[in-house]
Design an enzyme around this catalytic site. Sequence first.
Site, PDB file in Angstrom:
ATOM      1  CD  GLU A   1      16.193  37.862   3.457  1.00  0.00           C
ATOM      2  OE1 GLU A   1      15.634  36.734   3.476  1.00  0.00           O
ATOM      3  OE2 GLU A   1      17.129  38.150   4.213  1.00  0.00           O
TER       4      GLU A   1
ATOM      5  CG  HIS B   1      17.984  34.159   4.553  1.00  0.00           C
ATOM      6  ND1 HIS B   1      16.986  34.959   5.060  1.00  0.00           N
ATOM      7  CD2 HIS B   1      18.410  33.392   5.603  1.00  0.00           C
ATOM      8  CE1 HIS B   1      16.810  34.692   6.349  1.00  0.00           C
ATOM      9  NE2 HIS B   1      17.660  33.739   6.693  1.00  0.00           N
TER      10      HIS B   1
ATOM     11  NE  ARG C   1      15.199  36.031  10.391  1.00  0.00           N
ATOM     12  CZ  ARG C   1      15.737  34.825  10.415  1.00  0.00           C
ATOM     13  NH1 ARG C   1      17.037  34.689  10.161  1.00  0.00           N
ATOM     14  NH2 ARG C   1      14.998  33.767  10.694  1.00  0.00           N
TER      15      ARG C   1
END
Length: 345
Positions: free
Chosen positions: A286, A305, A257
């Site tokens: 994000e 991601h 993360r």
Amino acid sequence: MTMRRLVVDMQSSAPHMRLPAWAADEITANTPDGWEVAHIATQSRSLGNGTNEPSAETLAAIPAAEAYFGYGLTPPLLAAAPGLRWAHSASAGIGESITPELRESRVVFTNGAGIYAEPMADTVLGGVLHFVRGLDLAVRLQAASIWDRHPFVDNNGGIRELSEYRVLVIGAGGIGSAVAQRLQALGCTCIGVRRRPALGIPAGFTRVVGPDALEEVLPLGDITVVAAPLTDGTRSLLDGGRMALLPAGAIVVNVARGPLVDDAALLEGLESGRLRGAVLDVFSTEPLPADSPWWQHPRVLVTPHVSGVSPRRTWQRGIALFMDNWRRWSAGERLHNVVDLDAGY
């Protein structure tokens, strides 16, 4: 006879997170005796850490549910489900689901940890080789139509053999072990950091230490892979002080993360040339803003991601895990991947 109800709430607005038709059919075809399944057809905005704003269809189906299969739990969902006893999240990251409401409930919470390890480890390997073998240089030269061997043969170019690298994996769980097994097979020595080193040394590692020894092993991290869950204790884990302990020419990889890594410290290390490169699949914000310095940085490989994406095999592993846990729950047996609410994963 009163039927036990499972609510399957997997119609994500993100196509790659939407339950495939074959998987829904498998759940229905293998429903244990005494159970009924309510498949939610309404799309919901599903995130890696939980589902926001459950649909009206979900809220209508959940009051009679004993079990729930979705993308985490929110307070409105828990408030509408007085009979809920077990919930399984298809995601591995569940930080936003750990709320006071969940702590106060009687719900046993399990997650999809481990099902994404193989594709994520493949991504780590590919990203590492991108810098180890100078493919970042090749991409830029190709884009400019330039034939130039000098950046590759220059001793300062950073081109080495993979087996010369020592690897530090912060988070020696399922993902970390899959990473270590690949890199060990290619000649690297891998050291892991895990919260409970007494649990043993997972496959791929020659040594595992606890978080208290992180500063001791950071100077060994020619390749440093961040694969730990995001918790209050791991936020900014790789901060400026710790970043400075990495050896010159280190490659930093983050597939965990974004908030585990200090952006400013990483950027400074790259700008100064002290770090060889960074492979970043996750970010503090994000989607990544268009004006982010990561986009155009010559020493950074950005992926949006998606390191865990494997369109069929991830779903196969995820459904197999859920079905086994459903069988175990029905039989009163111990479940896999029960989330430790205090640890945060």
